[in-house]
Design a protein around this motif. Structure first.
Motif, PDB file in Angstrom:
ATOM      1  N   GLU A  47       0.833  -1.209   0.000  1.00  0.00           N
ATOM      2  CA  GLU A  47       0.000   0.000   0.000  1.00  0.00           C
ATOM      3  C   GLU A  47       0.862   1.253   0.000  1.00  0.00           C
ATOM      4  O   GLU A  47       0.590   2.214  -0.734  1.00  0.00           O
ATOM      5  N   ALA A  48       1.906   1.255   0.822  1.00  0.00           N
ATOM      6  CA  ALA A  48       2.790   2.424   0.886  1.00  0.00           C
ATOM      7  C   ALA A  48       3.519   2.620  -0.433  1.00  0.00           C
ATOM      8  O   ALA A  48       3.729   3.753  -0.883  1.00  0.00           O
ATOM      9  N   ALA A  49       3.895   1.534  -1.083  1.00  0.00           N
ATOM     10  CA  ALA A  49       4.590   1.622  -2.368  1.00  0.00           C
ATOM     11  C   ALA A  49       3.676   2.229  -3.428  1.00  0.00           C
ATOM     12  O   ALA A  49       4.092   3.104  -4.195  1.00  0.00           O
ATOM     13  N   ALA A  50       2.442   1.751  -3.482  1.00  0.00           N
ATOM     14  CA  ALA A  50       1.484   2.272  -4.456  1.00  0.00           C
ATOM     15  C   ALA A  50       1.201   3.747  -4.192  1.00  0.00           C
ATOM     16  O   ALA A  50       1.138   4.560  -5.128  1.00  0.00           O
ATOM     17  N   GLU A  51       1.051   4.112  -2.914  1.00  0.00           N
ATOM     18  CA  GLU A  51       0.767   5.502  -2.564  1.00  0.00           C
ATOM     19  C   GLU A  51       1.945   6.404  -2.923  1.00  0.00           C
ATOM     20  O   GLU A  51       1.758   7.505  -3.456  1.00  0.00           O
ATOM     21  N   ALA A  52       3.177   5.936  -2.660  1.00  0.00           N
ATOM     22  CA  ALA A  52       4.366   6.736  -2.970  1.00  0.00           C
ATOM     23  C   ALA A  52       4.519   6.921  -4.476  1.00  0.00           C
ATOM     24  O   ALA A  52       4.886   8.004  -4.948  1.00  0.00           O
ATOM     25  N   ALA A  53       4.252   5.875  -5.246  1.00  0.00           N
ATOM     26  CA  ALA A  53       4.349   5.970  -6.701  1.00  0.00           C
ATOM     27  C   ALA A  53       3.304   6.932  -7.254  1.00  0.00           C
ATOM     28  O   ALA A  53       3.591   7.749  -8.140  1.00  0.00           O
ATOM     29  N   SER A  54       2.080   6.838  -6.733  1.00  0.00           N
ATOM     30  CA  SER A  54       1.001   7.722  -7.183  1.00  0.00           C
ATOM     31  C   SER A  54       1.332   9.176  -6.856  1.00  0.00           C
ATOM     32  O   SER A  54       1.147  10.076  -7.700  1.00  0.00           O
ATOM     33  N   ARG A  55       1.838   9.412  -5.662  1.00  0.00           N
ATOM     34  CA  ARG A  55       2.182  10.778  -5.254  1.00  0.00           C
ATOM     35  C   ARG A  55       3.298  11.347  -6.131  1.00  0.00           C
ATOM     36  O   ARG A  55       3.256  12.508  -6.540  1.00  0.00           O
ATOM     37  N   HIS A  56       4.290  10.510  -6.432  1.00  0.00           N
ATOM     38  CA  HIS A  56       5.416  10.950  -7.259  1.00  0.00           C
ATOM     39  C   HIS A  56       4.944  11.355  -8.657  1.00  0.00           C
ATOM     40  O   HIS A  56       5.326  12.417  -9.171  1.00  0.00           O
ATOM     41  N   LEU A  57       4.121  10.529  -9.293  1.00  0.00           N
ATOM     42  CA  LEU A  57       3.666  10.836 -10.653  1.00  0.00           C
ATOM     43  C   LEU A  57       2.719  12.032 -10.667  1.00  0.00           C
ATOM     44  O   LEU A  57       2.741  12.842 -11.590  1.00  0.00           O
ATOM     45  N   TYR A  58       1.884  12.137  -9.643  1.00  0.00           N
ATOM     46  CA  TYR A  58       0.994  13.293  -9.541  1.00  0.00           C
ATOM     47  C   TYR A  58       1.823  14.570  -9.419  1.00  0.00           C
ATOM     48  O   TYR A  58       1.555  15.575 -10.099  1.00  0.00           O
ATOM     49  N   ASN A  59       2.862  14.527  -8.580  1.00  0.00           N
ATOM     50  CA  ASN A  59       3.707  15.710  -8.402  1.00  0.00           C
ATOM     51  C   ASN A  59       4.504  16.031  -9.659  1.00  0.00           C
ATOM     52  O   ASN A  59       4.759  17.199  -9.959  1.00  0.00           O
ATOM     53  N   ALA A  60       4.918  15.000 -10.395  1.00  0.00           N
ATOM     54  CA  ALA A  60       5.645  15.226 -11.646  1.00  0.00           C
ATOM     55  C   ALA A  60       4.760  15.983 -12.626  1.00  0.00           C
ATOM     56  O   ALA A  60       5.215  16.929 -13.293  1.00  0.00           O
ATOM     57  N   SER A  61       3.505  15.564 -12.727  1.00  0.00           N
ATOM     58  CA  SER A  61       2.562  16.246 -13.601  1.00  0.00           C
ATOM     59  C   SER A  61       2.344  17.685 -13.133  1.00  0.00           C
ATOM     60  O   SER A  61       2.298  18.615 -13.932  1.00  0.00           O
ATOM     61  N   LYS A  62       2.256  17.866 -11.824  1.00  0.00           N
ATOM     62  CA  LYS A  62       2.033  19.207 -11.270  1.00  0.00           C
ATOM     63  C   LYS A  62       3.239  20.113 -11.531  1.00  0.00           C
ATOM     64  O   LYS A  62       3.077  21.305 -11.814  1.00  0.00           O
ATOM     65  N   ARG A  63       4.450  19.537 -11.461  1.00  0.00           N
ATOM     66  CA  ARG A  63       5.641  20.342 -11.714  1.00  0.00           C
ATOM     67  C   ARG A  63       5.687  20.825 -13.164  1.00  0.00           C
ATOM     68  O   ARG A  63       6.118  21.945 -13.441  1.00  0.00           O
ATOM     69  N   ILE A  64       5.249  19.969 -14.095  1.00  0.00           N
ATOM     70  CA  ILE A  64       5.186  20.402 -15.493  1.00  0.00           C
ATOM     71  C   ILE A  64       4.182  21.541 -15.630  1.00  0.00           C
ATOM     72  O   ILE A  64       4.414  22.528 -16.340  1.00  0.00           O
ATOM     73  N   ARG A  65       3.047  21.409 -14.949  1.00  0.00           N
ATOM     74  CA  ARG A  65       2.005  22.434 -15.038  1.00  0.00           C
ATOM     75  C   ARG A  65       2.511  23.764 -14.472  1.00  0.00           C
ATOM     76  O   ARG A  65       2.207  24.845 -14.989  1.00  0.00           O
ATOM     77  N   ILE A  66       3.294  23.686 -13.365  1.00  0.00           N
ATOM     78  CA  ILE A  66       3.849  24.904 -12.768  1.00  0.00           C
ATOM     79  C   ILE A  66       4.748  25.609 -13.774  1.00  0.00           C
ATOM     80  O   ILE A  66       4.691  26.828 -13.959  1.00  0.00           O
ATOM     81  N   TYR A  67       5.588  24.816 -14.464  1.00  0.00           N
ATOM     82  CA  TYR A  67       6.493  25.384 -15.464  1.00  0.00           C
ATOM     83  C   TYR A  67       5.702  26.025 -16.607  1.00  0.00           C
ATOM     84  O   TYR A  67       6.006  27.140 -17.042  1.00  0.00           O
ATOM     85  N   LEU A  68       4.693  25.324 -17.097  1.00  0.00           N
ATOM     86  CA  LEU A  68       3.926  25.836 -18.224  1.00  0.00           C
ATOM     87  C   LEU A  68       3.156  27.092 -17.859  1.00  0.00           C
ATOM     88  O   LEU A  68       2.945  27.969 -18.691  1.00  0.00           O
ATOM     89  N   ALA A  69       2.729  27.156 -16.586  1.00  0.00           N
ATOM     90  CA  ALA A  69       2.000  28.334 -16.154  1.00  0.00           C
ATOM     91  C   ALA A  69       2.893  29.572 -16.086  1.00  0.00           C
ATOM     92  O   ALA A  69       2.432  30.689 -16.155  1.00  0.00           O
TER      93      ALA A  69
END
Length: 247
Positions: free
Chosen positions: A225-247
């Motif tokens: 469960e912790a592995a799945a949660e950490a992976a999901s958080r990492h990919l979500y944040n990666a997407s958010k970081r791209i959005r921050i740059y584009l903004a």
């Protein structure tokens, strides 16, 4: 204007070393067109990576990513010690993201939905099945990223190796095969995400590495469960970081 001429023109226009995010796609499309037209026939050997770099005026990394796309499409295959050859194409085995730029938020959202689904499921399974050797391989990639950051390098290759090692730790040939098909486009997203973060938000690089460490810790603990949660958080944040740059 030919692809190689236009790429050279774009680099001159944008300054020495400038890179268009679509270069691997454009080179892959150009080579695909040559195969489709018969200019390159089944059994023909492609020019060497060095020759392709010269022909298209790009780096070896760009050429390798373009060749990876052709391999995932079943258009070419590598022969150890010999080179890359044109092969018969089987459309039923070809799959990869349609070409898009990460600046296209709608397409990025669709791509990330697929990547998150696959990566989270793979990380959950890897936490259950990983072997000591798997953990060593994942840890090597993690340390490689740390060295890359300390050396002021992008570390996208180490990043990819980290996630690929996790997929391999599932010991599920279907996961591994699917991720090989997704390799080229996934690496493009990873590269642009890390490049944007390093260039525009260098202070976030440590946060990115902390996310990777959290994934490794959960895998080491065998906590699905912790592995799945950490992976999901990492990919979500990666997407958010791209959005921050584009903004």
């Amino acid at each position: 204007m030919s692809v190689s001429s236009r790429l050279t023109h774009d680099q001159s226009r944008n300054g020495t070393g400038a890179r268009n995010g679509h270069l691997p796609d454009e080179i892959a499309q150009d080579l695909s067109a040559k195969i489709a037209s018969g200019a390159l026939s089944v059994g023909d050997r492609l020019p060497s990576e060095r020759d392709l770099c010269t022909q298209y005026a790009v780096s070896r990394a760009v050429v390798r990513e373009a060749l990876s796309q052709l391999k995932s499409d079943g258009l070419v295959a590598a022969r150890a010690g010999s080179g890359v050859y044109v092969t018969q194409r089987d459309p039923t085995t070809s799959f990869r993201f349609q070409n898009f730029s990460v600046s296209d938020l709608g397409r990025l959202e669709e791509a990330m939905e697929l990547l998150v689904t696959i990566e989270v499921a793979a990380t959950r399974i890897a936490a259950k099945r990983r072997t000591p050797e798997d953990l060593k391989k994942i840890k090597r990639a993690l340390i490689g990223m740390e060295y890359a950051i300390a050396s002021d390098r992008l570390g996208d290759e180490e990043d990819y190796q980290f996630h690929q090692a996790i997929v391999e730790a599932t010991h599920n040939p279907h996961f591994i095969s699917l991720c090989q098909h997704l390799e080229a486009s996934a690496r493009n997203i990873i590269r642009q995400a890390r490049s944007n973060t390093k260039t525009n938000h260098a202070d976030l690089m440590d946060a990115v590495q902390d996310e990777h460490k959290a994934i490794y810790k959960a895998l080491e603990d065998g906590d699905e469960e912790a592995a799945a949660e950490a992976a999901s958080r990492h990919l979500y944040n990666a997407s958010k970081r791209i959005r921050i740059y584009l903004a």
